[in-house]
Design a protein around this motif. Structure first.
Motif, PDB file in Angstrom:
ATOM      1  N   LEU A   1      38.733  41.297  47.689  1.00  0.00           N
ATOM      2  CA  LEU A   1      38.955  39.848  47.575  1.00  0.00           C
ATOM      3  C   LEU A   1      40.433  39.546  47.366  1.00  0.00           C
ATOM      4  O   LEU A   1      41.004  38.639  47.974  1.00  0.00           O
ATOM      5  CB  LEU A   1      38.136  39.333  46.393  1.00  0.00           C
ATOM      6  CG  LEU A   1      37.820  37.859  46.275  1.00  0.00           C
ATOM      7  CD1 LEU A   1      37.114  37.337  47.499  1.00  0.00           C
ATOM      8  CD2 LEU A   1      36.967  37.614  45.054  1.00  0.00           C
TER       9      LEU A   1
ATOM     10  N   LEU B   1      43.919  34.241  45.409  1.00  0.00           N
ATOM     11  CA  LEU B   1      42.889  34.215  46.425  1.00  0.00           C
ATOM     12  C   LEU B   1      43.233  33.260  47.562  1.00  0.00           C
ATOM     13  O   LEU B   1      43.095  33.582  48.739  1.00  0.00           O
ATOM     14  CB  LEU B   1      41.582  33.763  45.764  1.00  0.00           C
ATOM     15  CG  LEU B   1      40.300  33.921  46.531  1.00  0.00           C
ATOM     16  CD1 LEU B   1      40.051  35.371  46.831  1.00  0.00           C
ATOM     17  CD2 LEU B   1      39.151  33.344  45.738  1.00  0.00           C
ATOM     18  N   ILE B   2      43.706  32.084  47.202  1.00  0.00           N
ATOM     19  CA  ILE B   2      43.880  31.045  48.223  1.00  0.00           C
ATOM     20  C   ILE B   2      45.319  30.727  48.527  1.00  0.00           C
ATOM     21  O   ILE B   2      45.605  29.878  49.369  1.00  0.00           O
ATOM     22  CB  ILE B   2      43.168  29.739  47.797  1.00  0.00           C
ATOM     23  CG1 ILE B   2      43.802  29.185  46.516  1.00  0.00           C
ATOM     24  CG2 ILE B   2      41.687  29.965  47.615  1.00  0.00           C
ATOM     25  CD1 ILE B   2      43.377  27.771  46.204  1.00  0.00           C
TER      26      ILE B   2
ATOM     27  N   LEU C   1      46.121  22.130  46.919  1.00  0.00           N
ATOM     28  CA  LEU C   1      45.131  21.497  47.788  1.00  0.00           C
ATOM     29  C   LEU C   1      44.697  20.138  47.257  1.00  0.00           C
ATOM     30  O   LEU C   1      44.404  19.219  47.993  1.00  0.00           O
ATOM     31  CB  LEU C   1      43.899  22.398  47.894  1.00  0.00           C
ATOM     32  CG  LEU C   1      44.136  23.816  48.435  1.00  0.00           C
ATOM     33  CD1 LEU C   1      42.877  24.630  48.271  1.00  0.00           C
ATOM     34  CD2 LEU C   1      44.538  23.750  49.891  1.00  0.00           C
TER      35      LEU C   1
ATOM     36  N   PHE D   1      37.537  22.123  41.701  1.00  0.00           N
ATOM     37  CA  PHE D   1      37.742  23.216  42.652  1.00  0.00           C
ATOM     38  C   PHE D   1      37.926  24.539  41.926  1.00  0.00           C
ATOM     39  O   PHE D   1      37.365  25.559  42.326  1.00  0.00           O
ATOM     40  CB  PHE D   1      38.955  22.940  43.545  1.00  0.00           C
ATOM     41  CG  PHE D   1      39.303  24.110  44.430  1.00  0.00           C
ATOM     42  CD1 PHE D   1      40.364  24.938  44.113  1.00  0.00           C
ATOM     43  CD2 PHE D   1      38.539  24.404  45.540  1.00  0.00           C
ATOM     44  CE1 PHE D   1      40.670  26.039  44.901  1.00  0.00           C
ATOM     45  CE2 PHE D   1      38.835  25.503  46.331  1.00  0.00           C
ATOM     46  CZ  PHE D   1      39.900  26.322  46.018  1.00  0.00           C
TER      47      PHE D   1
ATOM     48  N   ALA E   1      35.652  27.734  42.378  1.00  0.00           N
ATOM     49  CA  ALA E   1      36.225  28.990  42.855  1.00  0.00           C
ATOM     50  C   ALA E   1      35.883  30.131  41.906  1.00  0.00           C
ATOM     51  O   ALA E   1      35.529  31.233  42.335  1.00  0.00           O
ATOM     52  CB  ALA E   1      37.743  28.850  43.010  1.00  0.00           C
TER      53      ALA E   1
ATOM     54  N   GLU F   1      32.356  31.220  42.435  1.00  0.00           N
ATOM     55  CA  GLU F   1      32.171  32.047  43.635  1.00  0.00           C
ATOM     56  C   GLU F   1      32.697  33.458  43.408  1.00  0.00           C
ATOM     57  O   GLU F   1      32.068  34.438  43.812  1.00  0.00           O
ATOM     58  CB  GLU F   1      32.874  31.408  44.841  1.00  0.00           C
ATOM     59  CG  GLU F   1      32.796  32.225  46.119  1.00  0.00           C
ATOM     60  CD  GLU F   1      31.378  32.423  46.652  1.00  0.00           C
ATOM     61  OE1 GLU F   1      30.459  31.723  46.194  1.00  0.00           O
ATOM     62  OE2 GLU F   1      31.198  33.308  47.517  1.00  0.00           O
TER      63      GLU F   1
END
Lengths: 208, 118
Positions: free
Chosen positions: A30, A93-94, A99, A108, A112, A115
């Motif tokens: 990940l 991760l992102i 965002l 968010f 996240a 998840e």
């Protein structure tokens, strides 16, 4: 007081080690980074001591996300880490692109974390279930900033004071300076069932 | 241009999938986060591939795939899930799901998934 023999402790730690190593592998994929996983510890405690056993009773900024377990194992699994490191984890991760802002960003972040916890916990439980040749139902993932009420609201172990077994390991991403704990809290009945299963394998009653 | 529908209640998971989709190869990505949304989108878009999460509220991914089939959606269906227990693999096989892929999505996994498209 429930005591475990050396063999029983060793067996539980080994099953947990296999599960948590798989979790570390998936977390490594990940984050595209090395994950260092500690050897799990196994402790039998009273459910009322759950938070202090994890060092959370004096810590206000822990983020937790987890899933209830049922079927072959009954209990709860959760991922715990400090709030600032949870944000570092999510950014890793992102990427660092902003965002959203404000309340939307918090929603968010919670989503996240849920998840991430789902991936890690499910992978650990999957390999343990297949190893023991049992089926474990994973409940819907949930999240919540640490508070006694928030944690126990989602916990299987809160109803009355009774004994539970905690298996936990540290997962660290040293390059990203992120670390947390993966915890498996099981009822004593589940622990006994797991040990009985391992005895059956060892004695040849169940073929591997 | 090949169309892919991702069905996952997790916004993060759908975002990770999108991030790993090769931009240069001309894939059109559609998203759904509920079974109702998946049915509607699948009938509208007729994707070549439907990627379904297993652990979802109300219905699991195998049940979602079965519902799509019952609705006449014949797209290629695969599971993308962190829960790859043998029981899940068996249920997926019985439901005619072509492949179960283990989360998290990676570039290698995406290549394998897209490479197996007819």
């Amino acid at each position: 007081m429930i005591t475990l023999s050396d063999f029983e402790l060793d067996a539980l730690v080994e099953v947990a080690n296999i599960g948590m190593s798989r979790a570390a592998t998936q977390l490594s994929l990940l984050l595209n980074d090395e994950i260092v996983v500690s050897i799990p510890t196994a402790r039998v405690i009273e459910s009322k001591d759950f938070l202090s056993a994890l060092g959370l009773d004096h810590q206000d900024d822990a983020v937790c996300a987890g899933q209830p377990l049922s079927g072959g194992l009954d209990g709860y699994s959760l991922l715990l880490l400090p709030l600032d490191q949870s944000r570092t984890l999510i950014s890793s991760l992102i990427g660092n692109k902003p965002l959203l802002d404000g309340a939307d960003m918090r929603i968010f972040e919670n989503e996240a974390m849920t998840e991430i916890a789902n991936i890690i916990i499910s992978s650990a439980i999957t390999v343990m279930a297949d190893m023991l040749k049992i089926e474990i139902q994973l409940g819907a993932p949930t999240h919540g900033k640490k508070s006694v009420d928030a944690l126990f609201m989602h916990s299987h172990t809160r109803e009355t004071t009774h004994h539970i077994i905690i298996l936990d390991a540290r997962l660290n991403a040293p390059n990203k300076k992120v670390g947390g704990s993966l915890v498996l809290a099981l009822t004593v009945d589940s622990m006994s069932a797991m040990l009985a299963r391992l005895h059956d394998f060892a004695s040849g009653n169940i073929k591997v | 241009m090949k169309k892919i529908l991702i069905v996952d209640d997790s916004m993060t998971s759908r975002m990770l999938f999108k991030m790993h989709l090769p931009p240069e190869d001309g894939y059109e990505l559609h998203e759904a986060n509920t079974i109702a949304g998946a049915l509607e989108k699948a009938k509208e878009v007729r994707p070549e591939l439907i990627v379904i999460d297993y652990n979802m509220p109300k219905q699991n991914g195998v049940e979602v795939a079965a519902a799509l089939r019952q609705a006449g959606v014949n797209s290629d269906c695969v599971l993308l899930t962190a829960n790859t227990q043998q029981s899940v693999l068996n249920a997926a096989r019985a439901a005619g799901i072509r492949q179960v892929y283990a989360k998290p999505i990676t570039h290698d996994l995406m290549r394998a998934m897209l490479g197996s498209l007819p």
